[in-house]
Enzyme design. Structure first.
Site, PDB file in Angstrom:
ATOM      1  CG  ASP A 265      56.924  19.511  99.777  1.00  0.00           C
ATOM      2  OD1 ASP A 265      57.512  18.491 100.198  1.00  0.00           O
ATOM      3  OD2 ASP A 265      56.948  19.891  98.607  1.00  0.00           O
ATOM      4  NE  ARG A 266      54.724  18.188 108.186  1.00  0.00           N
ATOM      5  CZ  ARG A 266      54.145  17.543 109.163  1.00  0.00           C
ATOM      6  NH1 ARG A 266      53.244  18.148 109.905  1.00  0.00           N
ATOM      7  NH2 ARG A 266      54.442  16.304 109.426  1.00  0.00           N
ATOM      8  CG  LEU A 267      53.541  23.859 100.859  1.00  0.00           C
ATOM      9  CD1 LEU A 267      54.106  24.159  99.476  1.00  0.00           C
ATOM     10  CD2 LEU A 267      53.617  25.115 101.732  1.00  0.00           C
ATOM     11  CG  HIS A 268      48.689  20.872 105.462  1.00  0.00           C
ATOM     12  ND1 HIS A 268      49.098  19.664 104.951  1.00  0.00           N
ATOM     13  CD2 HIS A 268      49.374  21.052 106.620  1.00  0.00           C
ATOM     14  CE1 HIS A 268      49.987  19.132 105.771  1.00  0.00           C
ATOM     15  NE2 HIS A 268      50.186  19.956 106.789  1.00  0.00           N
TER      16      HIS A 268
END
Ligand SMILES: Cc1cc2nc3c(=O)[nH]c(=O)nc-3n(C[C@H](O)[C@H](O)[C@H](O)COP(=O)(O)O)c2cc1C
Length: 192
Positions: free
Chosen positions: A168-171
């Protein structure tokens, strides 16, 4: 482990994963007015101080670094979904270190480094090939001397960011800063 040790480990992991040129990194420099420029170079060593690469000291990057020694680099391996950024100040490596690396390279590369006025406008590539051939002939059976204008730089790292792709692009981003000469802080998590 220090973030520079992690960088070295990630390069090795990328190599084992079959990444071609896993040590290729984008190196950003800026001239005295602050105008940036960027190009790829190959990482040729990582130690407790920073990251080593080799180039022509009279090239555009070399001229920019002598006017402004601050630099940064970024490296990315798409299969590993990881990125590393390093910021710091450049110094030249010792002549002995440059000699050792220069003479470890294939003879053709040593000759090329000797004849190429890197970053200068030249008549044609044929002109350069001719210089290469001429030097090859004149040095037959002899060691190619390392040009004084060719050697290594070490980016003495002040900050390193390790980036790992997440769902979820929660890098995950962790920025480490050097504290005193010897160590690193515990790292701060940055918003992705
Ligand atoms: C994957 C890759 C690796 C490279 N590695 C180096 C290197 O280690 N040293 C170098 O001087 N140039 C290297 N080059 C060439 C540079 O990108 C650049 O063209 C050259 O150093 C001149 O840059 P400058 O005019 O900004 O000084 C590499 C290019 C690529 C595409």
């Amino acid at each position: 482990v220090s973030p520079l040790e992690t960088l070295a480990a990630w390069i090795e992991e990328a190599r084992r994963s079959g990444v071609p040129e896993p040590e290729a990194m984008a190196l950003a420099t800026a001239d005295a007015s602050g105008a940036p420029s960027v190009r790829f170079v190959l990482c040729r060593g990582i130690d407790a101080e920073g990251v080593v690469f080799f180039t022509n000291y009279d090239s555009r990057k070399g001229r920019e670094l002598s006017a402004n020694p601050r630099a940064s680099l970024a490296i990315h391996w798409s299969v590993l979904r990881r990125q590393v950024r390093v910021e710091g100040v450049i110094e030249k490596v010792s002549a002995a270190e440059s000699d050792a690396y220069f003479h470890s390279r294939p003879r053709g590369s040593q000759l090329a480094a000797s004849v190429s006025p890197q970053s200068e406008a030249i008549e044609s590539l044929e002109w350069l090939r001719e210089r290469h051939r001429t030097l090859e002939e004149s040095l037959e059976g002899k060691e190619v001397p390392r040009p004084a204008t060719w050697g290594g730089y070490r980016l003495r790292a002040h900050a390193v960011e390790l980036w790992t792709a997440g769902a979820d692009r929660l890098h995950q981003r962790i920025r480490y800063e050097r504290v005193a000469a010897a160590g690193w802080d515990a790292g701060r998590v940055l918003a992705p």
